[in-house]
Design an enzyme around this catalytic site. Structure first.
Site, mmCIF file in Angstrom:
data_model
loop_
_atom_site.group_PDB
_atom_site.id
_atom_site.type_symbol
_atom_site.label_atom_id
_atom_site.label_comp_id
_atom_site.label_asym_id
_atom_site.label_seq_id
_atom_site.Cartn_x
_atom_site.Cartn_y
_atom_site.Cartn_z
ATOM 1 N N SER A 71 -13.854 3.761 11.739
ATOM 2 C CA SER A 71 -15.060 3.309 11.019
ATOM 3 C C SER A 71 -15.849 2.350 11.894
ATOM 4 O O SER A 71 -15.915 1.149 11.613
ATOM 5 C CB SER A 71 -14.673 2.609 9.709
ATOM 6 N N GLU A 131 10.187 -1.706 3.805
ATOM 7 C CA GLU A 131 10.596 -2.157 2.465
ATOM 8 C C GLU A 131 9.449 -2.196 1.455
ATOM 9 O O GLU A 131 9.682 -2.076 0.260
ATOM 10 C CB GLU A 131 11.289 -3.516 2.540
ATOM 11 N N GLU A 144 8.675 7.385 8.108
ATOM 12 C CA GLU A 144 7.974 7.873 6.920
ATOM 13 C C GLU A 144 8.411 9.259 6.458
ATOM 14 O O GLU A 144 8.222 9.594 5.290
ATOM 15 C CB GLU A 144 6.461 7.877 7.162
ATOM 16 N N ALA A 186 1.554 7.855 9.497
ATOM 17 C CA ALA A 186 0.748 6.992 10.357
ATOM 18 C C ALA A 186 1.210 5.553 10.221
ATOM 19 O O ALA A 186 1.928 5.205 9.282
ATOM 20 C CB ALA A 186 -0.727 7.093 9.973
#
Length: 184
Positions: free
Chosen positions: A116, A141, A99, A79
């Site tokens: 939320s 990084e 990722e 994500a």
């Protein structure tokens, strides 16, 4: 006096308390439906994406990473936050490869939801990746992640143990489980 809808809160005054790279925190004074006033602490977020990718072997692609607010490692779907002007599907494609090292030939939007809504306006767009193949692993990084691949059954065991504990991942797992049950 301005008449408010039944449950609406009208902002009287808003001030920014903090502005960072990812969020902005505001303190709003509001007029309540009964005419009284109160304050609301709000987190403003540019939005995010998450990607449900399943390999040809039927494994769900997850990442293990340390989450500072929780002070521990968790397993979750890949994500990331939207960059200014970035389309959610482009962000999903980028985050999946950065990722996990996987690419997708196609992305399908599954659902968008507020993570939320009691204090934050972050809207998360959940995508499913099709045609998953190896790409180039290129984390940011300051991002340290480890790719983990689990079957749906193994993933639900990790939900039970608390290792998978974030809403986007749990939501995606239930979507996938529902689809598999309907296919039977």
């Amino acid at each position: 006096m301005l008449k408010l809808r039944k449950l609406e809160e009208q902002t009287i005054h808003s001030r920014t308390l903090f502005e960072g790279r990812v969020i902005r925190v505001e303190l709003d004074e509001v007029r309540l439906p009964n005419g009284e006033t109160s304050t609301r602490e709000l987190v403003r977020h540019p939005g995010a994406v998450s990607v449900l990718a399943v390999t040809e072997e039927g494994k769900i692609v997850l990442v293990r990473q340390y989450r500072k607010p929780l002070e521990r490692e968790i397993l979750e779907l890949p994500a990331g936050k939207l960059e200014p002007g970035e389309e959610p599907a482009d962000c999903a494609r980028r985050e999946l490869e950065e990722e996990t090292g996987y690419r997708a030939t196609e992305l399908t939007h599954l659902v968008s939801f507020y993570t939320s809504p009691g204090f934050a306006d972050e809207l998360l767009h959940l995508y499913e990746a099709q045609g998953v193949s190896e790409g180039t692993f290129q984390p940011d990084e300051d991002e340290f992640v480890e790719r983990v691949e689990l079957t749906l059954e193994e993933a639900f065991e990790r939900v039970k143990s608390g290792e998978i504990c974030d809403a986007k991942t749990v939501t995606a797992l239930y979507i996938l489980q529902g689809r598999e049950q309907r296919a039977r």
